[in-house]
Write a protein that holds these residues in place. Structure first.
Motif, PDB file in Angstrom:
ATOM      1  N   TYR A 165      -0.499   0.265  -4.300  1.00  0.00           N
ATOM      2  CA  TYR A 165      -1.895  -0.053  -4.645  1.00  0.00           C
ATOM      3  C   TYR A 165      -2.843   0.237  -3.493  1.00  0.00           C
ATOM      4  N   ARG A 166      -3.918   0.921  -3.770  1.00  0.00           N
ATOM      5  CA  ARG A 166      -4.999   1.086  -2.791  1.00  0.00           C
ATOM      6  C   ARG A 166      -6.332   1.108  -3.521  1.00  0.00           C
ATOM      7  N   MET A 167      -7.352   0.596  -2.834  1.00  0.00           N
ATOM      8  CA  MET A 167      -8.673   0.547  -3.472  1.00  0.00           C
ATOM      9  C   MET A 167      -9.297   1.935  -3.471  1.00  0.00           C
ATOM     10  N   HIS A 225       0.593  12.404  11.830  1.00  0.00           N
ATOM     11  CA  HIS A 225       0.844  11.124  12.473  1.00  0.00           C
ATOM     12  C   HIS A 225       0.986   9.992  11.475  1.00  0.00           C
ATOM     13  N   PHE A 226       2.120   9.297  11.561  1.00  0.00           N
ATOM     14  CA  PHE A 226       2.293   8.018  10.879  1.00  0.00           C
ATOM     15  C   PHE A 226       2.811   7.049  11.933  1.00  0.00           C
ATOM     16  N   PRO A 227       2.346   5.807  11.936  1.00  0.00           N
ATOM     17  CA  PRO A 227       2.801   4.866  12.966  1.00  0.00           C
ATOM     18  C   PRO A 227       4.307   4.619  12.903  1.00  0.00           C
ATOM     19  N   PHE A 228       4.908   4.806  11.718  1.00  0.00           N
ATOM     20  CA  PHE A 228       6.318   4.432  11.547  1.00  0.00           C
ATOM     21  C   PHE A 228       7.293   5.593  11.694  1.00  0.00           C
ATOM     22  N   THR A 229       6.783   6.779  12.012  1.00  0.00           N
ATOM     23  CA  THR A 229       7.692   7.906  12.277  1.00  0.00           C
ATOM     24  C   THR A 229       7.252   8.629  13.548  1.00  0.00           C
ATOM     25  N   GLU A 230       8.228   9.178  14.261  1.00  0.00           N
ATOM     26  CA  GLU A 230       7.921   9.955  15.457  1.00  0.00           C
ATOM     27  C   GLU A 230       9.049  10.937  15.723  1.00  0.00           C
ATOM     28  N   PHE A 243      15.744   9.925   9.215  1.00  0.00           N
ATOM     29  CA  PHE A 243      14.424  10.328   8.728  1.00  0.00           C
ATOM     30  C   PHE A 243      13.959   9.466   7.560  1.00  0.00           C
ATOM     31  N   ALA A 244      12.658   9.547   7.316  1.00  0.00           N
ATOM     32  CA  ALA A 244      12.077   8.881   6.146  1.00  0.00           C
ATOM     33  C   ALA A 244      11.014   9.803   5.576  1.00  0.00           C
ATOM     34  N   PHE A 245      10.766   9.631   4.284  1.00  0.00           N
ATOM     35  CA  PHE A 245       9.668  10.387   3.685  1.00  0.00           C
ATOM     36  C   PHE A 245       9.076   9.577   2.545  1.00  0.00           C
ATOM     37  N   GLY A 246       7.831   9.929   2.205  1.00  0.00           N
ATOM     38  CA  GLY A 246       7.177   9.256   1.074  1.00  0.00           C
ATOM     39  C   GLY A 246       6.474  10.293   0.217  1.00  0.00           C
ATOM     40  N   ILE A 247       6.849  10.322  -1.076  1.00  0.00           N
ATOM     41  CA  ILE A 247       6.301  11.331  -1.992  1.00  0.00           C
ATOM     42  C   ILE A 247       5.427  10.642  -3.039  1.00  0.00           C
ATOM     43  N   THR A 292       0.820  -1.202   0.000  1.00  0.00           N
ATOM     44  CA  THR A 292       0.000   0.000   0.000  1.00  0.00           C
ATOM     45  C   THR A 292       0.861   1.262   0.000  1.00  0.00           C
ATOM     46  N   HIS A 293       2.138   1.069   0.216  1.00  0.00           N
ATOM     47  CA  HIS A 293       3.086   2.190   0.160  1.00  0.00           C
ATOM     48  C   HIS A 293       4.493   1.639  -0.076  1.00  0.00           C
ATOM     49  N   THR A 294       5.471   2.538  -0.313  1.00  0.00           N
ATOM     50  CA  THR A 294       6.840   2.058  -0.530  1.00  0.00           C
ATOM     51  C   THR A 294       7.608   1.911   0.778  1.00  0.00           C
ATOM     52  N   SER A 295       6.949   2.223   1.911  1.00  0.00           N
ATOM     53  CA  SER A 295       7.657   2.149   3.200  1.00  0.00           C
ATOM     54  C   SER A 295       8.232   0.758   3.524  1.00  0.00           C
ATOM     55  N   PRO A 296       7.593  -0.372   3.102  1.00  0.00           N
ATOM     56  CA  PRO A 296       8.243  -1.664   3.386  1.00  0.00           C
ATOM     57  C   PRO A 296       9.654  -1.778   2.813  1.00  0.00           C
ATOM     58  N   LEU A 317       4.029  15.633   0.540  1.00  0.00           N
ATOM     59  CA  LEU A 317       4.618  14.382   1.031  1.00  0.00           C
ATOM     60  C   LEU A 317       4.387  14.192   2.526  1.00  0.00           C
ATOM     61  N   GLY A 318       4.626  12.949   2.980  1.00  0.00           N
ATOM     62  CA  GLY A 318       4.608  12.608   4.400  1.00  0.00           C
ATOM     63  C   GLY A 318       6.015  12.264   4.832  1.00  0.00           C
ATOM     64  N   SER A 319       6.354  12.584   6.084  1.00  0.00           N
ATOM     65  CA  SER A 319       7.737  12.353   6.518  1.00  0.00           C
ATOM     66  C   SER A 319       7.832  12.285   8.026  1.00  0.00           C
ATOM     67  N   GLY A 320       9.028  12.051   8.517  1.00  0.00           N
ATOM     68  CA  GLY A 320       9.246  12.068   9.965  1.00  0.00           C
ATOM     69  C   GLY A 320      10.539  11.368  10.329  1.00  0.00           C
ATOM     70  N   HIS A 360       2.150   5.730  -7.853  1.00  0.00           N
ATOM     71  CA  HIS A 360       3.599   5.615  -7.647  1.00  0.00           C
ATOM     72  C   HIS A 360       4.081   6.486  -6.489  1.00  0.00           C
ATOM     73  N   GLN A 361       4.998   5.943  -5.734  1.00  0.00           N
ATOM     74  CA  GLN A 361       5.607   6.728  -4.653  1.00  0.00           C
ATOM     75  C   GLN A 361       7.125   6.654  -4.770  1.00  0.00           C
ATOM     76  N   ILE A 362       7.769   7.598  -4.084  1.00  0.00           N
ATOM     77  CA  ILE A 362       9.209   7.460  -3.843  1.00  0.00           C
ATOM     78  C   ILE A 362       9.419   7.556  -2.347  1.00  0.00           C
ATOM     79  N   GLU A 363      10.020   6.514  -1.818  1.00  0.00           N
ATOM     80  CA  GLU A 363      10.349   6.489  -0.405  1.00  0.00           C
ATOM     81  C   GLU A 363      11.769   7.023  -0.265  1.00  0.00           C
ATOM     82  N   GLY A 364      12.016   7.758   0.826  1.00  0.00           N
ATOM     83  CA  GLY A 364      13.389   8.178   1.126  1.00  0.00           C
ATOM     84  C   GLY A 364      13.730   7.719   2.525  1.00  0.00           C
TER      85      GLY A 364
HETATM   86  N1  PHE Z   1       4.054   5.711   3.717  1.00  0.00           N
HETATM   87  C1  PHE Z   1       3.358   6.969   3.925  1.00  0.00           C
HETATM   88  C2  PHE Z   1       2.126   6.998   2.997  1.00  0.00           C
HETATM   89  O1  PHE Z   1       2.044   6.222   2.079  1.00  0.00           O
HETATM   90  C3  PHE Z   1       4.238   8.149   3.608  1.00  0.00           C
HETATM   91  C4  PHE Z   1       5.406   8.271   4.553  1.00  0.00           C
HETATM   92  C5  PHE Z   1       6.606   7.670   4.248  1.00  0.00           C
HETATM   93  C6  PHE Z   1       5.310   8.979   5.727  1.00  0.00           C
HETATM   94  C7  PHE Z   1       7.684   7.780   5.120  1.00  0.00           C
HETATM   95  C8  PHE Z   1       6.362   9.115   6.585  1.00  0.00           C
HETATM   96  C9  PHE Z   1       7.559   8.504   6.276  1.00  0.00           C
HETATM   97  O2  PHE Z   1       1.251   7.776   3.194  1.00  0.00           O
END
Ligand code: PHE
Length: 360
Positions: free
Chosen positions: A201-203, A255-260, A311-315, A175-179, A288-291, A214-218
């Motif tokens: 992919y999301r419904m 808020h994202f569960p994987f960043t704080e 840090f991580a981010f998703g665009i 559902t995202h590139t975070s994995p 984008l989302g990040s943290g 498409h996303q780009i994870e950093g």
């Molecule tokens: N994975 C999050 C999303 O799809 C984006 C994100 C990535 C947020 C990395 C924070 C850090 O919405």
């Protein structure tokens, strides 16, 4: 003997003057065929005295061999000439550029992925990859998204079908590139600096959402990487990507569960009709989302959270492409309409680089 010399001259000249394989075959038959002149001469040997037979027979055999060799050589020569002619005829210059009307284009999503990758490569980020069919541990659990966590529903996950007897862990379309954060850290450990472009992919389906996008994870993990580094990296990225001198970013607590802590990032912009101007105006647009990567995520990927942080981010790439290139409807991205691709596509030869320019 004179007769043999005459025959020799006649057939060798014939062979050397033959224009094609049919003419050559006629000569062969006339000389060496069952009723050919040489063959008939062979028959005459029967009526000769032993001495005559010896000299005449020898000479005749020599002549036969000579004509035979000439026929063979000529046949090969004709064959080579025909091949040369064909090669010349079918010659093709593969280095010529494609004809304009036949030329394909680079899809805006591919173009933006290349642009984004070029920018982050310049900042020392390597490209990482992961599977699109992902196990739910990598997609959720390892990212601190517990089974009962609402994010699992929020992501509108596509689950892979499993037969009743199948006991393997469930798989989902990621559902995202975070994995890929987890996979990259499991593989390379820390420190690490990667980006991961790819399909997710999301419904979901409307003018701004497609079930596949498409996303780009950093991800950047080191000893003392902080939110300040994140801010600088994202600002540099936006300036380079939107090709403007100045950008203003706004970090909104989220808020994202994987960043704080977590932050959503907005960019200052203005709209002139459908055209977006970045870096000025009174509008803000979320990009984008990040943290800071959650310690539990580091631990799940086998990285000691007492030593490492980052840090991580998703665009969303499709979104970036729409904004930068003024493309109004996301759904058109995936319809493969040739007119659309010709209009919004990019020339295959223009590979985005920092030094050569991202988009010409
Ligand atoms: N994975 C999050 C999303 O799809 C984006 C994100 C990535 C947020 C990395 C924070 C850090 O919405």
């Amino acid at each position: 003997m004179d007769a043999l010399d005459q025959l020799k001259t006649k057939y060798l000249t014939g062979v050397s003057e033959a224009k094609d394989e049919t003419a050559l075959e006629e000569i062969r038959l006339a000389a060496l065929g069952k009723k050919g002149e040489i063959s008939l001469k062979m028959r005459e040997l029967g009526q000769m005295s032993p001495e005559e037979k010896q000299t005449f027979g020898k000479a005749l055999n020599l002549l036969k061999a000579e004509i035979d060799a000439a026929l063979r050589d000529k046949k090969q020569a004709l064959h080579d000439a025909a091949l040369d002619l064909r090669l010349k005829d079918e010659w093709l210059d593969v280095t010529l550029p494609a004809r304009p009307q036949r030329q394909g284009t680079i899809h805006p999503v591919s173009q933006v992925m290349d642009e984004v990758s070029a920018i982050f490569a310049d900042m020392g980020f390597a490209v990482a990859e992961g599977p699109q069919v992902e196990d739910d541990w990598h997609n959720f659990d390892s990212l601190n998204i517990a089974p009962e966590h609402p994010a699992r529903q929020e992501h509108d996950t596509f689950f892979m079908h499993r037969s009743a007897e199948d006991t393997r862990p469930p798989h989902v379309l990621r559902t995202h590139t975070s994995p890929v954060q987890i996979r990259a850290m499991q593989e390379k450990g820390a420190p690490i600096r990667v980006i991961a472009p790819g399909r997710v992919y999301r419904m979901d389906m409307d003018q701004t959402h497609a079930p596949m996008f498409h996303q780009i994870e950093g991800l950047a993990i080191g000893r003392d990487i902080s939110m300040a580094n994140l801010k600088w990296v994202l600002e540099e990225f936006c300036k380079a990507f939107f090709e403007v001198e100045n950008v203003e970013l706004r970090f909104r607590a989220s808020h994202f569960p994987f960043t704080e802590p977590s932050a959503e990032v907005d960019i200052r912009c203005s709209w002139q009709g459908k055209q977006l101007k970045v870096g000025e105006g009174d509008d803000w647009m979320e990009i984008l989302g990040s943290g800071m990567v959650h310690p539990k995520v580091l631990e799940a990927a086998g990285v000691d959270s007492a030593k490492w942080q980052g840090f991580a981010f998703g665009i969303g790439i499709d979104r970036l492409a729409m904004l930068k290139y003024g493309i109004p409807d996301l759904r058109a991205f995936f319809e493969s309409d040739l007119r659309w691709l010709r209009n919004y596509g990019f020339k295959p030869q223009d590979i985005p680089t920092i030094f050569g320019g991202l988009s010409q």
